[in-house]
Design a protein around this motif. Structure first.
Motif, PDB file in Angstrom:
ATOM      1  N   GLU A 161     -23.590 -47.841 -20.319  1.00  0.00           N
ATOM      2  CA  GLU A 161     -24.953 -48.131 -20.753  1.00  0.00           C
ATOM      3  C   GLU A 161     -25.713 -48.921 -19.699  1.00  0.00           C
ATOM      4  OE1 GLU A 161     -27.223 -50.436 -24.445  1.00  0.00           O
ATOM      5  OE2 GLU A 161     -25.051 -50.172 -24.460  1.00  0.00           O
ATOM      6  N   GLN A 162     -25.065 -49.935 -19.142  1.00  0.00           N
ATOM      7  CA  GLN A 162     -25.732 -50.825 -18.204  1.00  0.00           C
ATOM      8  C   GLN A 162     -25.521 -50.426 -16.747  1.00  0.00           C
ATOM      9  OE1 GLN A 162     -27.235 -52.285 -21.188  1.00  0.00           O
ATOM     10  NE2 GLN A 162     -27.626 -53.596 -19.437  1.00  0.00           N
ATOM     11  N   GLY A 163     -24.487 -49.641 -16.486  1.00  0.00           N
ATOM     12  CA  GLY A 163     -24.047 -49.415 -15.115  1.00  0.00           C
ATOM     13  C   GLY A 163     -23.092 -50.503 -14.697  1.00  0.00           C
ATOM     14  N   TRP A 164     -22.517 -50.374 -13.512  1.00  0.00           N
ATOM     15  CA  TRP A 164     -21.631 -51.418 -12.993  1.00  0.00           C
ATOM     16  C   TRP A 164     -21.835 -51.586 -11.501  1.00  0.00           C
ATOM     17  CZ3 TRP A 164     -18.929 -47.194 -15.508  1.00  0.00           C
ATOM     18  CH2 TRP A 164     -18.391 -46.219 -14.643  1.00  0.00           C
ATOM     19  N   PRO A 189     -26.850 -56.503  -0.506  1.00  0.00           N
ATOM     20  CA  PRO A 189     -28.027 -55.712  -0.888  1.00  0.00           C
ATOM     21  C   PRO A 189     -27.688 -54.345  -1.466  1.00  0.00           C
ATOM     22  CG  PRO A 189     -28.410 -56.789   1.214  1.00  0.00           C
ATOM     23  CD  PRO A 189     -26.956 -57.009   0.887  1.00  0.00           C
ATOM     24  N   THR A 190     -26.470 -53.855  -1.245  1.00  0.00           N
ATOM     25  CA  THR A 190     -26.051 -52.569  -1.810  1.00  0.00           C
ATOM     26  C   THR A 190     -25.215 -52.737  -3.074  1.00  0.00           C
ATOM     27  OG1 THR A 190     -24.158 -52.534  -0.293  1.00  0.00           O
ATOM     28  CG2 THR A 190     -26.156 -51.363   0.397  1.00  0.00           C
ATOM     29  N   ILE A 234     -33.446 -54.038 -15.171  1.00  0.00           N
ATOM     30  CA  ILE A 234     -33.289 -53.152 -14.021  1.00  0.00           C
ATOM     31  C   ILE A 234     -32.033 -53.540 -13.252  1.00  0.00           C
ATOM     32  CG2 ILE A 234     -35.772 -52.748 -13.838  1.00  0.00           C
ATOM     33  CD1 ILE A 234     -35.833 -54.717 -11.502  1.00  0.00           C
ATOM     34  N   SER A 235     -31.550 -52.610 -12.428  1.00  0.00           N
ATOM     35  CA  SER A 235     -30.367 -52.854 -11.610  1.00  0.00           C
ATOM     36  C   SER A 235     -30.743 -53.748 -10.421  1.00  0.00           C
ATOM     37  CB  SER A 235     -29.814 -51.518 -11.126  1.00  0.00           C
ATOM     38  OG  SER A 235     -28.616 -51.681 -10.443  1.00  0.00           O
ATOM     39  N   ASN A 268     -24.878 -46.336 -11.422  1.00  0.00           N
ATOM     40  CA  ASN A 268     -26.123 -46.501 -12.158  1.00  0.00           C
ATOM     41  C   ASN A 268     -26.209 -45.414 -13.221  1.00  0.00           C
ATOM     42  OD1 ASN A 268     -27.187 -48.689 -10.546  1.00  0.00           O
ATOM     43  ND2 ASN A 268     -27.460 -47.170  -8.918  1.00  0.00           N
ATOM     44  N   PRO A 269     -26.395 -45.772 -14.497  1.00  0.00           N
ATOM     45  CA  PRO A 269     -26.339 -44.784 -15.574  1.00  0.00           C
ATOM     46  C   PRO A 269     -27.442 -43.742 -15.540  1.00  0.00           C
ATOM     47  CG  PRO A 269     -27.079 -46.901 -16.398  1.00  0.00           C
ATOM     48  CD  PRO A 269     -26.614 -47.125 -14.990  1.00  0.00           C
ATOM     49  N   ASP A 270     -28.523 -44.018 -14.818  1.00  0.00           N
ATOM     50  CA  ASP A 270     -29.598 -43.032 -14.737  1.00  0.00           C
ATOM     51  C   ASP A 270     -29.334 -41.994 -13.657  1.00  0.00           C
ATOM     52  OD1 ASP A 270     -29.812 -45.117 -12.930  1.00  0.00           O
ATOM     53  OD2 ASP A 270     -31.966 -44.877 -12.688  1.00  0.00           O
TER      54      ASP A 270
END
Length: 296
Positions: free
Chosen positions: A186-189, A255-256, A83-84, A49-51
């Motif tokens: 930018e988005q995360g993976w 869920p993870t 959102i993720s 998560n990029p944050d």
């Protein structure tokens, strides 16, 4: 290496075909090159998560594809794609040499790595390969071209079983691509794995061509259900998860946010999804690591 032809049809040992869109060069990859990597208890690679700074945290047939709705349509529209994990799922437009454009879904698995369905890359029944793909993140009801989060494929990889014209055995309908930017940072993976420890509570999220009322849509939809192996263990099937054309390439994830399966279609009785094998996992992990090094 040359592109595969009908003379290469099974039986033969499977290999992976890498096509560099920029140079036009083909390369055959050995499926068994790697030893088991990252083979811890759950045998998966984690999401990002990029944050959060730490990398180890938590117009062909597709455009009017078959609906896989079992009983009542259970899909819900995703209200917030920023959102993720939804921001890590991308809308795909695949452009073919004859001018056809098909749409589908993919999932970001690394800085520049996207996993999708093989038939978005190779249309085996026509013997044609995509010229290139565009990906768009955070598409929310509007034309995806307006997305500020996009990229274009520079390399595509799929199974030789899928790429051979007229040969499309179960379990080979997958492809991954390297894109021309670091959209993953930018988005995360999402994470990914090849040996799930349970089969309940999987979510599929993607971009169907039409909504439950049959109208063209650019919204993301999700559904949750259980999965199981098909008879010969080449794929996962589900009689509790709904989908339709355009959602091909959508991740089925826990869920993870661990992806084990890619949605590819189905019937009115069940959905079908391609499983990530140990060999594919190894190549995805290698490409994620190369992407981290390339964009660091």
């Amino acid at each position: 290496a040359a592109a595969p032809t009908a003379d290469d049809a099974q039986p033969y040992n499977e290999y992976y075909i890498s096509y560099d869109i920029v140079t036009g060069v083909f390369e055959n990859l050995d499926c068994n090159k790697h030893s088991i990597r990252n083979s811890k208890t759950n045998e998966y690679a984690p999401p990002y998560n990029p944050d959060i700074s730490h990398l180890q945290n938590d117009a062909m047939y597709e455009s009017n594809g078959t609906k896989t709705i079992i009983d009542k349509d259970g899909r819900d529209i995703v209200q917030d794609v920023t959102i993720s994990p939804f921001k890590k799922i991308v809308f795909i437009k695949s452009f073919f040499p004859n001018g056809s454009v098909i749409r589908g879904t993919g999932v970001v698995l690394g800085p520049d790595l996207v996993l999708t369905a093989g038939h978005l890359i190779y249309q085996t029944q026509y013997g044609v390969r995509t010229s290139y793909c565009r990906i768009y993140a955070e598409v929310d009801g509007s034309n995806p071209i307006s997305s500020n989060h996009d990229g274009q494929s520079t390399r595509i990889v799929t199974s030789s079983y899928w790429a051979v014209p007229g040969s499309s055995p179960a379990g080979s309908d997958w492809a991954y691509m390297i894109v021309n930017n670091d959209i993953g940072y930018e988005q995360g993976w999402m994470g990914f794995g090849y040996s799930p420890s349970y089969f309940n509570g999987y979510t599929v999220s993607g971009y169907p061509v039409t909504d439950p009322d049959g109208k063209t849509t650019f919204y993301m939809y999700s559904d949750t259900g259980d999965i199981e192996f098909n008879a010969d263990s080449t794929m996962y099937i589900s009689d509790t998860i709904d989908g339709s054309g355009g959602q091909s390439g959508s991740p089925l994830y826990t869920p993870t946010s661990i992806v084990y399966v890619v949605y590819v279609g189905g019937t009115s009785s069940y959905t079908q999804s391609t499983r990530i094998t140990q060999s594919l996992f190894n190549y995805l992990l290698e490409n994620r690591e190369e992407g981290i090094e390339r964009w660091s």
